[in-house]
Design a protein around this motif. Structure first.
Motif, PDB file in Angstrom:
ATOM      1  N   TYR A 174       0.665  -1.444  -0.161  1.00 50.28           N
ATOM      2  CA  TYR A 174      -0.211  -0.058   0.097  1.00 50.28           C
ATOM      3  C   TYR A 174       0.791   0.773  -0.005  1.00 50.28           C
ATOM      4  N   TYR A 175       0.032   1.990  -0.770  1.00 48.73           N
ATOM      5  CA  TYR A 175       1.294   3.918  -0.659  1.00 48.73           C
ATOM      6  C   TYR A 175       0.699   4.904  -0.304  1.00 48.73           C
ATOM      7  N   ALA A 176       1.099   5.087   0.770  1.00 47.14           N
ATOM      8  CA  ALA A 176       0.506   6.696   1.446  1.00 47.14           C
ATOM      9  C   ALA A 176       1.083   7.897  -0.108  1.00 47.14           C
ATOM     10  N   LYS A 177       0.125   8.952  -0.649  1.00 47.65           N
ATOM     11  CA  LYS A 177       0.662   9.542  -1.055  1.00 47.65           C
ATOM     12  C   LYS A 177       0.697  10.829  -0.340  1.00 47.65           C
ATOM     13  N   GLY A 178       2.070  11.304   0.116  1.00 43.75           N
ATOM     14  CA  GLY A 178       0.649  12.848   1.070  1.00 43.75           C
ATOM     15  C   GLY A 178       1.660  13.652   0.441  1.00 43.75           C
ATOM     16  N   SER A 179       1.503  15.337   1.027  1.00 45.25           N
ATOM     17  CA  SER A 179       1.396  16.127  -0.037  1.00 45.25           C
ATOM     18  C   SER A 179       2.092  17.432   1.084  1.00 45.25           C
ATOM     19  N   TYR A 180       2.875  18.063   0.851  1.00 46.97           N
ATOM     20  CA  TYR A 180       3.156  18.846   1.742  1.00 46.97           C
ATOM     21  C   TYR A 180       3.272  20.329   1.331  1.00 46.97           C
ATOM     22  N   PHE A 181       2.796  21.510   2.382  1.00 40.29           N
ATOM     23  CA  PHE A 181       2.285  22.269   1.862  1.00 40.29           C
ATOM     24  C   PHE A 181       3.823  23.639   2.564  1.00 40.29           C
ATOM     25  N   SER A 182       3.512  24.402   2.011  1.00 34.42           N
ATOM     26  CA  SER A 182       4.864  25.431   2.331  1.00 34.42           C
ATOM     27  C   SER A 182       3.981  26.427   2.797  1.00 34.42           C
ATOM     28  N   TYR A 183       4.212  27.312   3.590  1.00 32.28           N
ATOM     29  CA  TYR A 183       3.623  28.811   4.474  1.00 32.28           C
ATOM     30  C   TYR A 183       5.070  29.719   4.512  1.00 32.28           C
ATOM     31  N   SER A 184       4.428  31.140   3.732  1.00 33.76           N
ATOM     32  CA  SER A 184       5.239  32.208   3.320  1.00 33.76           C
ATOM     33  C   SER A 184       5.652  33.689   3.555  1.00 33.76           C
ATOM     34  N   VAL A 185       4.920  33.602   5.082  1.00 29.26           N
ATOM     35  CA  VAL A 185       4.483  34.265   6.514  1.00 29.26           C
ATOM     36  C   VAL A 185       5.481  33.965   7.314  1.00 29.26           C
ATOM     37  N   SER A 186       5.997  35.013   7.793  1.00 30.02           N
ATOM     38  CA  SER A 186       6.521  35.100   9.709  1.00 30.02           C
ATOM     39  C   SER A 186       6.068  35.063  10.618  1.00 30.02           C
ATOM     40  N   HIS A 187       4.448  34.712  10.354  1.00 31.33           N
ATOM     41  CA  HIS A 187       3.530  34.753  11.706  1.00 31.33           C
ATOM     42  C   HIS A 187       2.290  33.958  11.240  1.00 31.33           C
ATOM     43  N   PRO A 188       2.137  33.198  12.246  1.00 31.39           N
ATOM     44  CA  PRO A 188       2.688  32.554  13.538  1.00 31.39           C
ATOM     45  C   PRO A 188       3.793  31.415  12.682  1.00 31.39           C
ATOM     46  N   LYS A 189       4.525  31.338  13.976  1.00 33.48           N
ATOM     47  CA  LYS A 189       5.267  30.431  13.726  1.00 33.48           C
ATOM     48  C   LYS A 189       5.416  29.718  14.908  1.00 33.48           C
ATOM     49  N   PRO A 190       5.786  28.833  15.293  1.00 33.30           N
ATOM     50  CA  PRO A 190       5.978  27.705  16.756  1.00 33.30           C
ATOM     51  C   PRO A 190       7.145  27.396  16.675  1.00 33.30           C
ATOM     52  N   LYS A 191       7.670  27.124  17.723  1.00 32.72           N
ATOM     53  CA  LYS A 191       8.671  26.510  17.035  1.00 32.72           C
ATOM     54  C   LYS A 191       9.370  25.194  18.014  1.00 32.72           C
ATOM     55  N   THR A 192       8.122  24.960  18.341  1.00 28.64           N
ATOM     56  CA  THR A 192       7.865  23.309  17.988  1.00 28.64           C
ATOM     57  C   THR A 192       6.819  23.069  17.289  1.00 28.64           C
ATOM     58  N   LEU A 193       7.528  21.021  17.190  1.00 26.99           N
ATOM     59  CA  LEU A 193       6.477  20.582  15.922  1.00 26.99           C
ATOM     60  C   LEU A 193       4.542  20.145  16.599  1.00 26.99           C
ATOM     61  N   VAL A 194       3.919  20.736  16.084  1.00 31.30           N
ATOM     62  CA  VAL A 194       2.606  20.489  16.223  1.00 31.30           C
ATOM     63  C   VAL A 194       1.719  19.489  15.467  1.00 31.30           C
ATOM     64  N   TYR A 195       1.095  18.794  15.977  1.00 31.31           N
ATOM     65  CA  TYR A 195       0.475  17.320  15.529  1.00 31.31           C
ATOM     66  C   TYR A 195      -1.226  16.930  15.826  1.00 31.31           C
ATOM     67  N   PRO A 196      -2.197  17.088  15.616  1.00 29.68           N
ATOM     68  CA  PRO A 196      -3.411  16.745  15.231  1.00 29.68           C
ATOM     69  C   PRO A 196      -3.386  15.759  15.991  1.00 29.68           C
ATOM     70  N   ALA A 197      -4.507  15.410  17.392  1.00 23.96           N
ATOM     71  CA  ALA A 197      -4.695  14.336  17.687  1.00 23.96           C
ATOM     72  C   ALA A 197      -4.768  13.197  16.758  1.00 23.96           C
ATOM     73  N   PRO A 198      -3.957  11.826  16.892  1.00 20.21           N
ATOM     74  CA  PRO A 198      -4.395  10.881  15.798  1.00 20.21           C
ATOM     75  C   PRO A 198      -5.827  10.401  15.969  1.00 20.21           C
TER      76      PRO A 198
END
Length: 310
Positions: free
Chosen positions: A163-187
């Motif tokens: 099985y192959y799970a294709k995943g797209s990533y999205f860029s963010y072109s402005v400087s705010h908000p900019k957390p310093k920690t990785l943030v994941y939604p609840a599984p």
């Protein structure tokens, strides 16, 4: 991994990771992750609302935050270059662009393994030179192609479907908000990925992703913009201050999966890495479904494989 990176100057950063819950149902999922991680002596803890708001005021977490303080990021290219160089310094040989086209166990592996590769001709794009080597052991760590390779070897009743799970990533072109920690939604139980989470690169740039789009083609790296609105809604649930117009398609990755079950130990359907010395064959270890975080688990996986073989 941290020791290796520090010793050999491989760029990395201990960012920590938050998993955030917005309601009671999501909080129950976080509790299951917490309990499982605690059973394995993995450092993990719940944050108070006050501490979470003080450290990352832009992150929304209505019900709670579960923190993994030892999570970090690494420059994957530098890490791979080091591992290749270290392997070659110890006498290893890499044969790139040499797809394995046939594998023959000699007396079920007791007399070794014949591995045949066929290179691609740079002039014609067709098949080039064919070569066969004999090895005493065979470790199938072929990523997206590991299950098809395993199916070359094992009897039909032990074949698996990739099985192959294709995943797209999205860029963010402005400087705010900019957390310093990785943030994941609840599984989400049974979901094929970890949600459209906030990740950082080594220069501190924010990216979001990956989402999950099932594909039958492990070479399909075309970004898919049709899921952008759903991704934006997902991101805004935990980062309400984002500028939606500043988020755009970036790049695509594909994860090898053992099925369409979940990637997180929060409910039914969780699928772990398949790291197994295959019964009935000598010197053969299968590594299947080694999706993210397979790279950052590589040193631990190697120790496990060594134990299985020796």
């Amino acid at each position: 991994m941290y020791d290796l990176c520090r010793t050999h100057d491989i760029p990395h950063r201990n960012t920590g990771k938050w998993i955030v819950a917005q309601d009671e149902t999501q909080m129950e999922a976080l509790q299951k992750v917490h309990d499982f991680a605690t059973s394995l002596d993995i450092p993990i803890r719940f944050l108070s609302k006050e501490e979470a708001k003080r450290r990352e005021p832009d992150v929304r977490a209505e019900a709670g935050v579960l923190e993994s303080p030892t999570t970090g990021i690494v420059d994957s290219h530098s890490l791979m270059q080091f591992l290749q160089g270290d392997f070659e310094d110890k006498g290893g040989i890499c044969a790139f662009k040499s797809p394995v086209t046939h594998v023959t166990p000699l007396k079920a592996g007791r007399d070794g393994w014949e591995i045949t590769t066929t290179t691609t001709s740079s002039e014609t794009g067709g098949e080039g030179e064919t070569a066969t080597i004999t090895a005493s052991t065979l470790i199938n760590a072929a990523g997206l192609y590991a299950i098809p390779l395993s199916n070359m070897i094992l009897p039909k009743e032990r074949h698996m479907k990739p099985y192959y799970a294709k995943g797209s990533y999205f860029s963010y072109s402005v400087s705010h908000p900019k957390p310093k920690t990785l943030v994941y939604p609840a599984p989400i139980p049974g979901h094929g990925g970890l949600g459209t989470h906030l990740t950082l690169d080594m220069s501190g740039r924010v990216r979001f992703g990956p989402d999950v789009e099932w594909t039958s083609d492990p070479t399909d790296y075309r970004p898919n913009g049709s899921r952008l609105k759903a991704a934006l809604d997902d991101i805004q649930s935990y980062l309400p201050g984002i500028d939606r117009s500043a988020i755009g398609l970036d790049y695509v990755g594909i994860r090898p999966k053992l099925g369409k079950g979940g990637s997180v130990t929060s409910g039914a359907g969780f699928q772990d890495f398949w790291i197994k010395k295959e019964e009935g064959f000598e010197g053969f270890v299968n590594l299947l479904g080694i999706e993210s975080p397979g790279l950052t688990s590589a040193l631990a996986i190697a120790e496990e494989v060594e134990d299985l073989l020796y």
